[in-house]
Design an enzyme around this catalytic site. Sequence first.
Site, PDB file in Angstrom:
ATOM      1  N   HIS A  59     -81.890 -31.887 107.341  1.00 36.76           N
ATOM      2  CA  HIS A  59     -82.561 -33.166 107.071  1.00 36.76           C
ATOM      3  C   HIS A  59     -82.896 -33.952 108.339  1.00 36.76           C
ATOM      4  CE1 HIS A  59     -80.750 -32.741 102.903  1.00 36.76           C
ATOM      5  NE2 HIS A  59     -82.030 -32.972 102.652  1.00 36.76           N
ATOM      6  N   GLY A 105     -83.187 -33.640  95.993  1.00 39.48           N
ATOM      7  CA  GLY A 105     -83.449 -34.953  95.412  1.00 39.48           C
ATOM      8  C   GLY A 105     -82.155 -35.710  95.198  1.00 39.48           C
ATOM      9  N   SER A 162     -80.407 -29.186  99.791  1.00 42.72           N
ATOM     10  CA  SER A 162     -80.143 -30.597  99.570  1.00 42.72           C
ATOM     11  C   SER A 162     -79.418 -30.772  98.225  1.00 42.72           C
ATOM     12  CB  SER A 162     -81.453 -31.381  99.640  1.00 42.72           C
ATOM     13  OG  SER A 162     -81.227 -32.761  99.692  1.00 42.72           O
TER      14      SER A 162
END
Length: 411
Positions: free
Chosen positions: A62, A238, A285
Amino acid sequence: EWRQIFNEAWRLMRDFYWTRDMAGVDWKAMYNKYKPFLSRVTTREELQDLIGEMVAELSLGHTYVWGGDQRRARRVNVGLLGADLVPDPSGRLRFARIYRGANWDSRRRSPLTLPHVGVKEGELLLKVNGRPVTASENIYRHLQRAAGQRITITVGKTSSLASARQVELKLLGSERRVRYEHWVRRNREYVSRKTGGKVGYIHIPNMMSRGMVEFARWFYPQVRKQGLIVDARWNGGGFVSAIMVKRLARKILSWRRSRLGWVSPYPSNTLNGRVVVLTNESAGSDGDIFSRAVQVAKIGPVIGTRTWGGVVGISLQNPLVDGGISTRPGTFAWWEPKRRWRLEGEGVTPDIVVDNDPGAVYRGRDAQLDRSIEVMLRLLHESPPAEPIWGPSPDKSKDAWVRRYGQTDKP
């Protein structure tokens, strides 16, 4: 300005990184290591690369750098048909595959499959807007600047115009949704066919609104099946994985039955069956977190390949002065008693490791999906879903009352 952007990207990490000790990285030393290159930067793209190299020293997912005052090429939209076309021996282009969308949804509508169009696989494309099309040219030169526009195409079973017909359709700006819908439908039908209709299939593209919609759209129609294959491959992450995990982990506490035979579990819409989860190296994620949470909660086996391993949440606040972004992973980091912080950078190792050979996938074989069906059928054989054994309905007669309580009159 570039110097300020470089310094700001470094400060954002210093002030908002998820752990104050920068996970042992000497962040000041990294600044001193990369700052000398700043004087050699000649474009905004090179500045982006430099910042990217610096933040990569943190060895964390990220950590993205994008946007800003960059040169951008002028894009020309191209209309798309939602099909694969291949050269035909006749010298024309043949519709080799037409992707089935969901024609009730304008965003996933496949233009060639609409009732008034009805083009079939195997037919030939002869003309576009009255201009002949041959296999020796690029079909998309006829479709430039036509996305979202209506065109007329001439199609036929042979290259002869005598038996050809003209149809009008609206071109797509992107085939992504139509191709995705086709792939999901094919997998769902394949699972149903291989399991005799006993097992359902859901694909979750991400853990945001679209993934939540897909989960809700297909979980409830298949909740009464004996098993469910939840495909989280290529999951873009998400923030809603906990909702899906909670729904899959829910247990049946009791049953309800009506006179006419209608039966439902309590809580309602609880799956009375087994769950198998698919994942791969392109899931990350919250897609990482989903697969790991399934393992921790012992909902079912996870099959596929090791996931990406990026589970420190990011914030997109504090844009750079020219509108660019240097993300700062500081929202949260996954920790659990067994693996502690190790999900970041390692990802989720499936319970059953199965890789998909690219050549086999190109030929239409999905080894991971096949293995999930095999495992599901074995689980159902070993431990079929429990069904309520109702027994006789309760006896409310006076004789039953006397036998039970030893008194003649009900209170």
